[in-house]
Every structure is written in structure tokens, then in C-alpha cells.
Design a protein around this motif. Structure first.
Motif, PDB file in Angstrom:
ATOM      1  N   ASP A   1       0.841  -1.192   0.000  1.00  0.00           N
ATOM      2  CA  ASP A   1       0.000   0.000   0.000  1.00  0.00           C
ATOM      3  C   ASP A   1       0.881   1.248   0.000  1.00  0.00           C
ATOM      4  O   ASP A   1       2.114   1.154  -0.012  1.00  0.00           O
ATOM      5  CB  ASP A   1      -0.979  -0.004   1.180  1.00  0.00           C
ATOM      6  N   VAL A   2       0.281   2.413   0.015  1.00  0.00           N
ATOM      7  CA  VAL A   2       1.035   3.660  -0.120  1.00  0.00           C
ATOM      8  C   VAL A   2       1.949   3.917   1.077  1.00  0.00           C
ATOM      9  O   VAL A   2       2.901   4.682   0.976  1.00  0.00           O
ATOM     10  CB  VAL A   2       0.087   4.859  -0.317  1.00  0.00           C
ATOM     11  N   ASP A   3       1.681   3.265   2.193  1.00  0.00           N
ATOM     12  CA  ASP A   3       2.512   3.430   3.383  1.00  0.00           C
ATOM     13  C   ASP A   3       3.645   2.411   3.445  1.00  0.00           C
ATOM     14  O   ASP A   3       4.395   2.378   4.426  1.00  0.00           O
ATOM     15  CB  ASP A   3       1.657   3.320   4.653  1.00  0.00           C
ATOM     16  N   GLY A   4       3.747   1.568   2.410  1.00  0.00           N
ATOM     17  CA  GLY A   4       4.811   0.576   2.387  1.00  0.00           C
ATOM     18  C   GLY A   4       4.512  -0.675   3.179  1.00  0.00           C
ATOM     19  O   GLY A   4       5.411  -1.471   3.447  1.00  0.00           O
ATOM     20  N   VAL A   5       3.252  -0.860   3.572  1.00  0.00           N
ATOM     21  CA  VAL A   5       2.848  -2.090   4.260  1.00  0.00           C
ATOM     22  C   VAL A   5       2.554  -3.144   3.200  1.00  0.00           C
ATOM     23  O   VAL A   5       1.716  -2.930   2.323  1.00  0.00           O
ATOM     24  CB  VAL A   5       1.618  -1.860   5.148  1.00  0.00           C
ATOM     25  N   GLY A   6       3.240  -4.280   3.287  1.00  0.00           N
ATOM     26  CA  GLY A   6       3.110  -5.306   2.255  1.00  0.00           C
ATOM     27  C   GLY A   6       2.426  -6.558   2.736  1.00  0.00           C
ATOM     28  O   GLY A   6       2.604  -6.984   3.882  1.00  0.00           O
ATOM     29  N   THR A   7       1.620  -7.144   1.856  1.00  0.00           N
ATOM     30  CA  THR A   7       0.997  -8.438   2.101  1.00  0.00           C
ATOM     31  C   THR A   7       1.614  -9.450   1.156  1.00  0.00           C
ATOM     32  O   THR A   7       1.636  -9.245  -0.061  1.00  0.00           O
ATOM     33  CB  THR A   7      -0.520  -8.386   1.870  1.00  0.00           C
ATOM     34  N   GLN A   8       2.134 -10.532   1.707  1.00  0.00           N
ATOM     35  CA  GLN A   8       2.843 -11.528   0.910  1.00  0.00           C
ATOM     36  C   GLN A   8       1.876 -12.549   0.325  1.00  0.00           C
ATOM     37  O   GLN A   8       0.966 -13.022   0.997  1.00  0.00           O
ATOM     38  CB  GLN A   8       3.889 -12.241   1.757  1.00  0.00           C
ATOM     39  N   LEU A   9       2.072 -12.898  -0.954  1.00  0.00           N
ATOM     40  CA  LEU A   9       1.277 -13.917  -1.642  1.00  0.00           C
ATOM     41  C   LEU A   9       2.178 -15.110  -1.926  1.00  0.00           C
ATOM     42  O   LEU A   9       3.203 -14.983  -2.604  1.00  0.00           O
ATOM     43  CB  LEU A   9       0.715 -13.378  -2.958  1.00  0.00           C
ATOM     44  N   LEU A  10       1.802 -16.268  -1.391  1.00  0.00           N
ATOM     45  CA  LEU A  10       2.580 -17.488  -1.561  1.00  0.00           C
ATOM     46  C   LEU A  10       1.762 -18.516  -2.330  1.00  0.00           C
ATOM     47  O   LEU A  10       0.593 -18.729  -2.030  1.00  0.00           O
ATOM     48  CB  LEU A  10       2.987 -18.058  -0.202  1.00  0.00           C
ATOM     49  N   GLY A  11       2.389 -19.149  -3.314  1.00  0.00           N
ATOM     50  CA  GLY A  11       1.697 -20.147  -4.117  1.00  0.00           C
ATOM     51  C   GLY A  11       2.625 -20.804  -5.124  1.00  0.00           C
ATOM     52  O   GLY A  11       2.471 -21.982  -5.446  1.00  0.00           O
ATOM     53  N   HIS A  12       3.595 -20.049  -5.619  1.00  0.00           N
ATOM     54  CA  HIS A  12       4.545 -20.595  -6.577  1.00  0.00           C
ATOM     55  C   HIS A  12       5.566 -21.493  -5.875  1.00  0.00           C
ATOM     56  O   HIS A  12       5.972 -21.234  -4.746  1.00  0.00           O
ATOM     57  CB  HIS A  12       5.273 -19.468  -7.310  1.00  0.00           C
ATOM     58  N   GLY A  13       5.984 -22.522  -6.594  1.00  0.00           N
ATOM     59  CA  GLY A  13       6.994 -23.431  -6.075  1.00  0.00           C
ATOM     60  C   GLY A  13       8.385 -23.084  -6.539  1.00  0.00           C
ATOM     61  O   GLY A  13       9.333 -23.838  -6.310  1.00  0.00           O
ATOM     62  N   ALA A  14       8.518 -21.946  -7.194  1.00  0.00           N
ATOM     63  CA  ALA A  14       9.816 -21.459  -7.663  1.00  0.00           C
ATOM     64  C   ALA A  14       9.716 -19.951  -7.811  1.00  0.00           C
ATOM     65  O   ALA A  14       8.693 -19.348  -7.481  1.00  0.00           O
ATOM     66  CB  ALA A  14      10.198 -22.134  -8.982  1.00  0.00           C
ATOM     67  N   GLY A  15      10.775 -19.325  -8.321  1.00  0.00           N
ATOM     68  CA  GLY A  15      10.804 -17.883  -8.433  1.00  0.00           C
ATOM     69  C   GLY A  15       9.705 -17.326  -9.307  1.00  0.00           C
ATOM     70  O   GLY A  15       9.236 -17.966 -10.247  1.00  0.00           O
ATOM     71  N   VAL A  16       9.272 -16.106  -8.981  1.00  0.00           N
ATOM     72  CA  VAL A  16       8.288 -15.381  -9.788  1.00  0.00           C
ATOM     73  C   VAL A  16       9.044 -14.546 -10.813  1.00  0.00           C
ATOM     74  O   VAL A  16       9.951 -13.785 -10.457  1.00  0.00           O
ATOM     75  CB  VAL A  16       7.394 -14.487  -8.919  1.00  0.00           C
TER      76      VAL A  16
END
Length: 354
Positions: free
Chosen positions: A174-189
């Protein structure tokens, strides 16, 4: 310049805890890259990393006679070409003259991605950071930290920013630099794209994942490529993916079914750009191909590069391609002829569209 945090990172079968204090923050980026590349995928490990005492940002410096001195990643603005490179510098080029105009400093490792929002410039780096830049002051106004490996791709999501990384994850900031992590890939994005409702991520695990922008949950997977998926883009009705299997593919967003296989490259397809009626693919075979998105027909082959094509981006009148040959070619969308070359004295690695 002070960082402190705890993150989960999958590297081996042993829990590793590191407490580090140092003056040279570049070493932290190098450490994260080493862990990613040497240990790779594995079972659960907790990596605790605390860093303090980093140096302040380098001062603004005027541009010299040449542009970057290493790999370049680019984005196109209304009047400027913005590039990021392995020399850790963001450079803005004059589109009319083809000459560098100014530079911006802040990253401590090579640049891997750049893009723009309506109000700012964004850059991603192998230091794991996403930086926000004010183009009026030419200063970094925010730093988003969360990834533990190279940031490989960026996308503007209407007030939020999406980043993908070799650490197998995405972050939505978000604009304040708060990040939500998305996990699902089994290798690099490797790539990311957004539309009005969803996020699409391309992975080294040979798949594309669709995520909800509202819940940030995984919705579905597109499976069919025979090797790593290196790039992704989206239209209102179709998803497009490029792969190291040498093909690009289109998928129906209504049915999830594969529609067209764009086959013709002799090596990995590394990058994509999408126009109104054409799909552009850049490949390690040193060429750019232009395809009709409705029938899959190859319309043109742009083959002036003397090394692999790393990145592509579009303006209203041109497609831009960059490669290891140290230049960004500016191709006319009407004639498919090259109108201009932006020259660096080292390798050009990537391009992204504003």
C-alpha cells in the motif's frame, strides 16, 4: 538506512539465525542472493535477519557522456525513457535526442525492474527492495522491504504496487509501504500483470497463477507450458504467457482453456508486450516477433539485435526492445522499421511499459 525484521525463507532443512551489524548494506543484498541461488527450494527454515548502520543514500550526480555501465531495465514515459541497470542507477533519457538526461541513486545492487504510476516512478532491484521516486525532485521517497531475493517484476495496481521475486513470492504494497505476501509458486516469480480484478504471476514452476485483488487469494492456475514461464500480460478477454519452452500462449479468461500457441522462436521467449491487435515476443534467439492475437499469425520479425532480447515495452507509436548488445531499439509500429537506438556501453537486460 536502518532495517530490522524477521521473515520466513525456504532454503534447507536447518533453521538458520543471523544477527548482522555492518556499515555496507550492499553486503545484505549479496547475502540474500547467495541464499536464494545456492540453496534454492527446500523445506522449512526460519531466517532471522537484523541489519543496522547502513550508509546514507548517495548524492545526486550529473550524467556523464554515456548512460549506464551495465544491464538495463527500461520504462517509457510521455517524453522520457527511464532505465535501470546493473550499475544500481536509474537513468532518465531524452526521447527526442536519445541522450541521457539525469540519474537517480539509492539501490545497493543491480536494477531489475522499473515502471511508472500516474504520480511516481518505481524501481526493483536485486537488493530485494522496491523504491518509489519523485520525478520532480529526483529523490527516493519510499523504500518497500520484504523480499529476500531479487525483485524481478513490478506492476501498478491503482494505488498499490505488486512486486514479484526469486524468493517465490509476491508482495502487494500500500502507499505506506505495508506489504501483504502472496505465496503459491513453487519457484521464483518471473513476471506479473494486473487487470481490473486480478493479479497474474508467471513462475519458474511452469505455471501462471491468478490472484484476487480483493482477498489476495489464489483463484486458479494456467498450466500448459513445458518449461518456466518468464512473462505474462493480460487483455480484457485473454491471458498471454511467454516461456522458456520457446512459445507464447493465449488463454481464455472465460473458460481457462488454451487458445493459441505462438510458435516460431528458436529459443526461450523471455518477454512480452501487448498492443491492441498484436502480441510482441522477445527471445533468446535475438529476435522480436510480432503476432496477430486473433489468428496467431507472425506479422513481422524484428531481428536487429546481436544478443538475446531481454525486455519489451510499448508506447502509442513504438515498441522498445533491449538486449545484451547494450542498446534499446525503438521500432515504429507502422513500418516495423527502427527509428532510434539508445546506446549503453554494456549489456541491456530488461524493458517494461509505463
Amino acid at each position: 538506512s536502518r532495517v530490522s525484521g524477521v521473515r520466513e525463507f525456504w532454503v534447507s532443512t536447518v533453521a538458520v539465525k543471523l544477527q548482522i551489524t555492518m556499515r555496507d548494506s550492499a553486503t545484505i543484498g549479496d547475502l540474500a542472493q547467495k541464499l536464494c541461488r545456492e540453496y534454492g527450494v527446500g523445506t522449512s527454515v526460519s531466517l532471522t535477519l537484523s541489519v543496522s548502520g547502513g550508509p546514507p543514500l548517495p548524492p545526486w550526480k550529473p550524467m556523464g557522456e554515456l548512460g549506464h555501465v551495465d544491464n538495463i531495465d527500461c520504462a517509457v514515459g510521455k517524453a522520457w525513457l527511464v532505465t535501470g541497470a546493473s550499475d544500481k542507477v536509474v537513468t532518465i533519457w531524452d526521447m527526442e535526442s536519445g541522450e541521457p538526461y539525469t540519474t537517480m541513486y539509492g539501490h545497493v545492487s543491480r536494477l531489475t525492474a522499473v515502471t511508472t504510476t500516474p504520480t511516481a516512478l518505481l524501481s526493483g532491484s536485486a537488493d530485494g527492495e522496491v523504491r518509489v521516486w519523485d520525478l520532480n525532485t529526483e529523490e527516493s521517497t519510499a523504500v518497500f522491504r520484504g523480499h529476500f531475493c531479487d525483485v524481478t517484476c513490478l506492476a501498478d495496481m491503482g494505488g498499490k504496487v505488486v512486486s514479484g521475486s526469486l524468493d517465490h513470492s509476491l508482495f502487494v504494497w500500500d502507499v505506506d509501504g505495508v506489504g501483504t505476501q502472496l505465496l503459491g509458486h513453487g519457484a521464483g516469480v518471473a513476471g506479473v500483470a494486473v487487470d481490473g480484478e486480478f493479479i497474474y504471476s508467471a513462475g519458474w514452476d511452469d505455471i501462471v497463477i491468478q490472484w484476487s485483488q480483493v482477498t489476495l487469494e489464489e483463484m486458479r492456475r494456467f498450466v500448459g507450458h513445458e518449461a518456466a514461464v518468464s512473462a505474462v500480460c493480460v487483455s480484457p478477454s485473454s491471458l498471454f504467457s511467454g516461456s522458456c519452452d520457446g512459445t507464447a500462449r493465449s488463454w481464455s479468461l472465460a473458460t481457462d482453456e488454451e487458445q493459441i500457441v505462438f510458435a516460431g522462436h528458436q529459443d526461450a521467449v523471455w518477454c512480452l508486450a501487448l498492443g491492441a491487435t498484436e502480441l510482441f515476443t522477445g527471445s533468446f534467439d535475438m529476435s522480436v516477433r510480432v503476432w496477430g492475437i486473433e489468428d496467431g499469425r507472425c506479422i513481422a520479425v524484428l531481428d536487429d539485435h546481436s544478443s538475446p532480447v531481454w525486455t519489451l515495452c510499448l508506447s502509442s507509436t513504438h515498441v522498445f526492445s533491449s538486449g545484451n548488445d547494450g542498446r534499446v531499439n525503438m521500432w515504429n509500429l507502422s513500418s516495423w522499421k527502427k527509428d532510434k537506438i539508445f546506446v549503453s556501453d554494456r549489456t541491456v537486460s530488461a524493458v517494461c511499459v509505463c
